[in-house]
Scaffold this active site. Structure first.
Site, short mmCIF file in Angstrom:
data_model
loop_
_atom_site.label_atom_id
_atom_site.label_comp_id
_atom_site.label_asym_id
_atom_site.label_seq_id
_atom_site.Cartn_x
_atom_site.Cartn_y
_atom_site.Cartn_z
N LYS A 101 42.67 50.92 30.84
CA LYS A 101 42.40 49.56 30.13
C LYS A 101 41.42 49.56 29.16
O LYS A 101 41.48 48.88 28.18
CB LYS A 101 42.24 48.58 31.49
CG LYS A 101 41.60 47.14 30.97
CD LYS A 101 42.86 46.48 30.30
CE LYS A 101 42.15 44.93 30.01
NZ LYS A 101 43.24 44.31 28.89
N LYS A 157 32.28 42.52 26.20
CA LYS A 157 31.94 43.19 27.28
C LYS A 157 32.85 44.47 27.49
O LYS A 157 32.42 45.46 27.67
CB LYS A 157 32.20 42.32 28.52
CG LYS A 157 32.08 42.86 29.98
CD LYS A 157 33.49 43.11 30.71
CE LYS A 157 34.68 42.13 30.66
NZ LYS A 157 35.75 42.22 31.27
P1 NAD Z 1 37.73 33.56 33.11
O1 NAD Z 1 36.08 33.70 32.65
O2 NAD Z 1 38.56 32.66 32.36
O3 NAD Z 1 38.00 33.35 34.54
C1 NAD Z 1 36.84 34.19 35.46
C2 NAD Z 1 36.92 33.33 36.73
O4 NAD Z 1 35.98 34.08 37.67
C3 NAD Z 1 36.29 31.88 36.34
O5 NAD Z 1 37.28 30.98 36.92
C4 NAD Z 1 35.05 31.79 37.13
O6 NAD Z 1 34.58 30.65 37.53
C5 NAD Z 1 35.20 32.75 38.27
N1 NAD Z 1 33.85 33.63 38.76
C6 NAD Z 1 32.85 33.84 38.06
N2 NAD Z 1 31.98 34.31 38.99
C7 NAD Z 1 32.37 34.33 40.23
C8 NAD Z 1 32.05 34.67 41.46
N3 NAD Z 1 30.84 35.03 41.85
N4 NAD Z 1 32.92 34.17 42.36
C9 NAD Z 1 33.86 33.62 42.41
N5 NAD Z 1 34.56 33.42 41.15
C10 NAD Z 1 33.88 33.56 40.08
O7 NAD Z 1 37.94 34.92 32.53
P2 NAD Z 1 39.75 35.36 32.38
O8 NAD Z 1 39.91 35.26 30.94
O9 NAD Z 1 40.58 34.83 33.47
O10 NAD Z 1 39.46 37.15 32.78
C11 NAD Z 1 39.53 37.49 33.89
C12 NAD Z 1 39.40 39.17 34.10
O11 NAD Z 1 40.72 39.50 33.33
C13 NAD Z 1 38.25 39.54 32.94
O12 NAD Z 1 37.63 40.76 33.54
C14 NAD Z 1 39.00 39.95 31.72
O13 NAD Z 1 38.42 40.79 30.91
C15 NAD Z 1 40.44 40.27 32.05
N6 NAD Z 1 41.45 39.91 31.33
C16 NAD Z 1 41.58 39.10 30.57
C17 NAD Z 1 42.56 38.65 29.79
C18 NAD Z 1 42.69 37.23 28.77
O14 NAD Z 1 43.59 37.12 27.98
N7 NAD Z 1 41.77 36.48 29.07
C19 NAD Z 1 43.39 39.63 29.58
C20 NAD Z 1 43.56 40.86 30.07
C21 NAD Z 1 42.36 41.12 30.98
#
Ligand code: NAD
Length: 294
Positions: free
Chosen positions: A170, A238
Site C-alpha cells: 500500500k 501521512k
Molecule cells: P477519516 O478521517 O474519514 O476516518 C477515520 C475515522 O476514525 C473517523 O471517523 C474518526 O472519528 C475515527 N477515529 C479516530 N480516532 C479514533 C479512535 N481513537 N477510536 C475510534 N475511532 C477513531 O479517514 P478515512 O478517509 O476513512 O481513512 C481511513 C484509513 O483508510 C486511513 O488510514 C487512510 O489513509 C486509509 N485510506 C483512505 C482512503 C480514502 O480515499 N479516504 C483510501 C484508501 C485508504
C-alpha cells in the site's frame, strides 16, 4: 458471523454498511459517535469502547487515520486486545507501516489471535461500491477463512505475504499515486501556459503513454475545482511520511519522494489538510499563474 468495525469515517462508513447489508451481526465504534447514527438505524449495535466491541465479535476490522491511533485502539487501555476472545481475528484496513502491525500481531499472538494488515485502495467510491483492492499480510490459511467477508468490501483481494506485506504494498502504491499528482500538475501547467485547453491535454494524454489512473481522477476533481475529500491531503502526507520512513529503514534513497513530501507539507501549511489530495496541484497553479480548470 459476529463482526466488529471501528472507525466509521469516509471509508469505514461504507465498508461497515456493506458488511451489515450482507446480513452479518455488526457492532461498531468510533471516537465520534455521530458517525454511527445511520449504521445504528440500519441495525448495527454500538459499543462504547474497542474492548467492549472486541468482546462481542469473532472478527474485527479497523479503519483509522494513522499508525499511532491504530496502536492506541489495538493496544491501549480499553483497546481491542483487552477484550478480544481467544481464536478471534483482527484485520486493520488502515494505511499504516509494517512495524505497527507486526507489534500488534506479536502482542495478539499471546491470546491466540490472528492479526492482518489489510490496507485498501479504490477511494470512497470503491468503498461504497465494494470494489476496493485489499492487500493482505498475515497467516495465509487463516486469511482464506475470511476472504468471503473481505470480498464484501473489495472485489480485488490480494494475499501479499507475511504480516506487514500488505502495508508495504500500500505504501508503494500511495507513493506512486501522490507523486503522480505533483508531476501531472507540473506537466499540465506547461501545456495550459502554452495555450492548449486543459481538456485537450487530458484527451491526448489519456489516449497516450502518459495515461494513468490518477490522471483519470482529474476531470471530476482538480479540473472541476472540486477539492472535497475523498482522500484527505493530511492522509496523503501521512502516507508519504510512512513510505519515506520505510525507505530510510531499508537504506533506499528517495530523492523524488522527498520533493513530493515537501510539496504536501507546503499544501498543509496553506491550510488545505482537510481538502482532497488534488489540492497539492494548487501550488503549481500559483507558481505558474494559470488554473488547471475546465
Ligand atoms: P477519516 O478521517 O474519514 O476516518 C477515520 C475515522 O476514525 C473517523 O471517523 C474518526 O472519528 C475515527 N477515529 C479516530 N480516532 C479514533 C479512535 N481513537 N477510536 C475510534 N475511532 C477513531 O479517514 P478515512 O478517509 O476513512 O481513512 C481511513 C484509513 O483508510 C486511513 O488510514 C487512510 O489513509 C486509509 N485510506 C483512505 C482512503 C480514502 O480515499 N479516504 C483510501 C484508501 C485508504
Amino acid at each position: 458471523m459476529k463482526i466488529g468495525f471501528i472507525g466509521l469515517g469516509l471509508m469505514g462508513q461504507w465498508m461497515a454498511r456493506n458488511i451489515l447489508a450482507s446480513g452479518h451481526e455488526l457492532t461498531i465504534n468510533d471516537i465520534n459517535q455521530n458517525t454511527a447514527k445511520e449504521l445504528i438505524s440500519m441495525g448495527a449495535e454500538w459499543a462504547d469502547t474497542p474492548s467492549e466491541l472486541a468482546a462481542k465479535s469473532t472478527l474485527i476490522f479497523t479503519s483509522l487515520p494513522n499508525p499511532e491511533i491504530v496502536t492506541e485502539v489495538a493496544l491501549g487501555k480499553n483497546g481491542i486486545l483487552t477484550g478480544i476472545k481467544h481464536g478471534s481475528s483482527y484485520f486493520d484496513l488502515s494505511t499504516t507501516d509494517p512495524d505497527t502491525i507486526k507489534e500488534i500481531s506479536h502482542k495478539a499472538s499471546e491470546k491466540n489471535v490472528f492479526v492482518f494488515d489489510a490496507p485498501v485502495s479504490g477511494g470512497t467510491i470503491g468503498a461504497k461500491e465494494g470494489t476496493l483492492c485489499i492487500m493482505v499480510g498475515g497467516d495465509e490459511q487463516e486469511y482464506t477463512k475470511y476472504k468471503n467477508i473481505l470480498e464484501l468490501m473489495g472485489n480485488q483481494t490480494v494475499y501479499c505475504g507475511t504480516v506487514g506485506s500488505g502495508a508495504i504494498c500500500k505504501l508503494v502504491n500511495n507513493l506512486i499515486a501522490m507523486t503522480l499528482k505533483v508531476v501531472l500538475s507540473e506537466a499540465l501547467s506547461i501545456g495550459v501556459k502554452g495555450g492548449v485547453p486543459i481538456m485537450k491535454l487530458y484527451e491526448t494524454t489519456s489516449m497516450s503513454t502518459g495515461d494513468t489512473h490518477i490522471l483519470r481522477t482529474f476531470p471530476k476533481g482538480l479540473f472541476s475545482g472540486n477539492f472535497n475529500p475523498g482522500f484527505k491531503l493530511s492522509l496523503g502526507a501521512k502516507d508519504l511520511g510512512l513510505a519515506i520512513n520505510l525507505a530510510d529503514s531499508l537504506g533506499v534513497p528517495t530523492k523524488i519522494a522527498d520533493i513530493v513530501q515537501e510539496k504536501f507539507s507546503e499544501a498543509m501549511e496553506k491550510g488545505w489538510k482537510d481538502e482532497s489530495t488534488h489540492s497539492v496541484a494548487k501550488l503549481q497553479e500559483e507558481l505558474s499563474g494559470i488554473l488547471l480548470r475546465k
